[in-house]
Design a protein around this motif. Structure first.
Motif, PDB file in Angstrom:
ATOM      1  N   THR A  35       0.781  -1.118   0.208  1.00 12.81           N
ATOM      2  CA  THR A  35      -0.083   0.434  -0.109  1.00 12.81           C
ATOM      3  C   THR A  35       1.153   0.696   0.095  1.00 12.81           C
ATOM      4  N   THR A  36       0.743   2.112  -1.213  1.00 14.13           N
ATOM      5  CA  THR A  36       1.263   3.137  -0.460  1.00 14.13           C
ATOM      6  C   THR A  36       0.722   4.343   0.075  1.00 14.13           C
ATOM      7  N   ARG A  37       1.354   5.111   1.477  1.00 15.03           N
ATOM      8  CA  ARG A  37       1.351   5.832   1.996  1.00 15.03           C
ATOM      9  C   ARG A  37       1.644   6.950   2.076  1.00 15.03           C
TER      10      ARG A  37
ATOM     11  N   ARG B 207      -5.323   4.246  -5.521  1.00 14.93           N
ATOM     12  CA  ARG B 207      -4.828   4.436  -6.830  1.00 14.93           C
ATOM     13  C   ARG B 207      -5.253   5.572  -7.981  1.00 14.93           C
TER      14      ARG B 207
ATOM     15  N   GLN C 241      -3.154   8.888  -6.214  1.00 13.66           N
ATOM     16  CA  GLN C 241      -1.511   8.530  -6.590  1.00 13.66           C
ATOM     17  C   GLN C 241      -0.772   9.942  -7.243  1.00 13.66           C
TER      18      GLN C 241
ATOM     19  N   ARG D 272       2.297  12.112  -6.075  1.00 16.25           N
ATOM     20  CA  ARG D 272       3.211  12.834  -6.036  1.00 16.25           C
ATOM     21  C   ARG D 272       3.174  14.466  -6.202  1.00 16.25           C
TER      22      ARG D 272
ATOM     23  N   LEU E 293       6.240  10.031   0.009  1.00 13.06           N
ATOM     24  CA  LEU E 293       5.420   8.553  -0.367  1.00 13.06           C
ATOM     25  C   LEU E 293       6.614   7.679   0.172  1.00 13.06           C
ATOM     26  N   PHE E 294       5.780   6.378   0.861  1.00 14.09           N
ATOM     27  CA  PHE E 294       6.455   5.205   0.722  1.00 14.09           C
ATOM     28  C   PHE E 294       5.480   3.858   0.898  1.00 14.09           C
ATOM     29  N   ASP E 295       6.251   2.555   0.329  1.00 14.40           N
ATOM     30  CA  ASP E 295       5.065   1.558   0.571  1.00 14.40           C
ATOM     31  C   ASP E 295       5.266   0.817   0.788  1.00 14.40           C
TER      32      ASP E 295
END
Ligand code: SF4
Length: 72
Positions: A2-4, A47, A50, A54, A67-69
């Motif tokens: 999950t991108t957070r 999604r 996103q 960015r 952002l991090f996964d």
């Protein structure tokens, strides 16, 4: 994964532009500081958000966003 979105509170000075770019993810408090709507410290970025996330990271004037996964 999950991108957070991580907000570095030691840097953020409440310009609020990130909340304008990510209205589904972030509200603002009375002082203009972003507040994750989910209540999570590092809210998950859908999604569909996103690209805007960015953009928010690139445009934060004090480089307080990252952002991090992470595992879901
Ligand atoms: S754009 Fe950066 S400085 Fe402005 S409210 Fe968001 S995190 Fe804070």
């Amino acid at each position: 994964m999950t991108t957070r979105l991580h907000i570095d509170w030691t840097r953020c000075d409440g310009h609020g532009s990130c909340a304008e770019l990510l209205p589904d993810l972030l509200g603002v408090d009375d002082f203009g500081f972003p507040v994750p709507r989910s209540g999570d410290r590092d809210p998950a970025v859908a999604r569909r958000d996103q690209d805007a996330a960015r953009h928010a990271v690139r445009n934060c004037p004090v480089m307080a966003l990252r952002l991090f996964d992470a595992p879901a």
